[in-house]
Design a protein around this motif. Structure first.
Motif, PDB file in Angstrom:
ATOM      1  N   SER A  78       4.764  -0.667  11.876  1.00  0.00           N
ATOM      2  CA  SER A  78       4.339   0.606  11.272  1.00  0.00           C
ATOM      3  C   SER A  78       3.019   0.457  10.525  1.00  0.00           C
ATOM      4  O   SER A  78       2.835   1.025   9.453  1.00  0.00           O
ATOM      5  CB  SER A  78       5.422   1.143  10.333  1.00  0.00           C
ATOM      6  N   PHE A  79       2.094  -0.320  11.058  1.00  0.00           N
ATOM      7  CA  PHE A  79       0.782  -0.476  10.453  1.00  0.00           C
ATOM      8  C   PHE A  79      -0.067   0.753  10.758  1.00  0.00           C
ATOM      9  O   PHE A  79       0.104   1.399  11.782  1.00  0.00           O
ATOM     10  CB  PHE A  79       0.072  -1.707  11.009  1.00  0.00           C
ATOM     11  N   GLU A  84      -6.341   6.214   7.733  1.00  0.00           N
ATOM     12  CA  GLU A  84      -5.309   7.007   8.400  1.00  0.00           C
ATOM     13  C   GLU A  84      -4.157   7.261   7.436  1.00  0.00           C
ATOM     14  O   GLU A  84      -3.961   6.524   6.469  1.00  0.00           O
ATOM     15  CB  GLU A  84      -4.774   6.269   9.634  1.00  0.00           C
ATOM     16  N   LYS A  85      -3.409   8.308   7.697  1.00  0.00           N
ATOM     17  CA  LYS A  85      -2.224   8.612   6.899  1.00  0.00           C
ATOM     18  C   LYS A  85      -1.004   8.382   7.785  1.00  0.00           C
ATOM     19  O   LYS A  85      -0.985   8.776   8.941  1.00  0.00           O
ATOM     20  CB  LYS A  85      -2.232  10.058   6.423  1.00  0.00           C
ATOM     21  N   MET A 114       7.275   6.063  -0.682  1.00  0.00           N
ATOM     22  CA  MET A 114       6.357   5.263   0.128  1.00  0.00           C
ATOM     23  C   MET A 114       5.517   4.346  -0.762  1.00  0.00           C
ATOM     24  O   MET A 114       4.548   3.769  -0.322  1.00  0.00           O
ATOM     25  CB  MET A 114       5.438   6.167   0.958  1.00  0.00           C
ATOM     26  N   LEU A 115       5.876   4.255  -2.053  1.00  0.00           N
ATOM     27  CA  LEU A 115       5.133   3.415  -2.988  1.00  0.00           C
ATOM     28  C   LEU A 115       5.581   1.967  -2.846  1.00  0.00           C
ATOM     29  O   LEU A 115       6.719   1.685  -2.479  1.00  0.00           O
ATOM     30  CB  LEU A 115       5.392   3.881  -4.426  1.00  0.00           C
ATOM     31  N   PRO A 116       4.703   1.023  -3.171  1.00  0.00           N
ATOM     32  CA  PRO A 116       5.133  -0.371  -3.179  1.00  0.00           C
ATOM     33  C   PRO A 116       6.132  -0.609  -4.305  1.00  0.00           C
ATOM     34  O   PRO A 116       6.229   0.166  -5.255  1.00  0.00           O
ATOM     35  CB  PRO A 116       3.841  -1.153  -3.404  1.00  0.00           C
ATOM     36  N   TRP A 117       6.827  -1.694  -4.238  1.00  0.00           N
ATOM     37  CA  TRP A 117       7.917  -1.968  -5.172  1.00  0.00           C
ATOM     38  C   TRP A 117       7.434  -2.049  -6.607  1.00  0.00           C
ATOM     39  O   TRP A 117       8.083  -1.592  -7.532  1.00  0.00           O
ATOM     40  CB  TRP A 117       8.666  -3.233  -4.783  1.00  0.00           C
TER      41      TRP A 117
END
Length: 149
Positions: A78-79, A84-85, A114-117
């Motif tokens: 999923s890169f 890009e969005k 969708m935020l990082p941890w």
């Protein structure tokens, strides 16, 4: 007139020779046929291995193509490219309906985030700092003890 004998000396010798020939030839013939079957089976295995080797060589050549590597990274990992969005489309038939969340602090296990941890952890720290402590009524005075004690 003479009556023919069923077992003559010639017939007896001939049958002994045939029996001896059968005893000598049968094990060798059986071994030959068994080995031939094994060789045919091994030829089939070698051909299958060659075909698999050719398929793997094609895969190696495919991975040398930069466009294929990018496509696999997009599909498998999923890169997205810079600028890009990313959008994730969820099939409503597969995902069960969830009740809307109540207003207030977000759960740490929010699946839609969708935020990082580390950003999620920082948000929870900020929310914890805003929430009043248990028993705190918003004043700076210490609470009064209950009467009758």
């Amino acid at each position: 007139m003479r009556v023919p004998r069923l077992f003559t000396v010639r017939a007896l010798v001939f049958s002994c020779v045939l029996l001896l020939a059968f005893v000598l030839v049968y094990p060798t013939l059986r071994s030959y046929l068994q080995h031939r079957a094994e060789v045919d089976e091994l030829r089939v295995q070698v051909e299958a291995a060659r075909q698999r080797n050719a398929d793997l060589a094609d895969d190696v050549l495919r991975w040398e193509d930069e466009a294929f590597v990018r496509a696999q990274a997009r599909e498998r990992l999923s890169f997205v490219m810079p600028g890009e969005k990313a959008f994730r489309v969820v099939d409503p038939e597969i995902v069960p309906d969830t009740a809307p969340t109540a207003p207030g602090p977000a759960s740490a296990l929010d699946a839609g985030s969708m935020l990082p941890w580390y950003a999620t952890v920082w948000e929870s720290v900020e929310e914890a700092g805003k929430a009043p402590a248990p028993g705190d009524n918003g004043t700076t005075e210490p609470p009064t003890p209950p009467a009758g004690g």
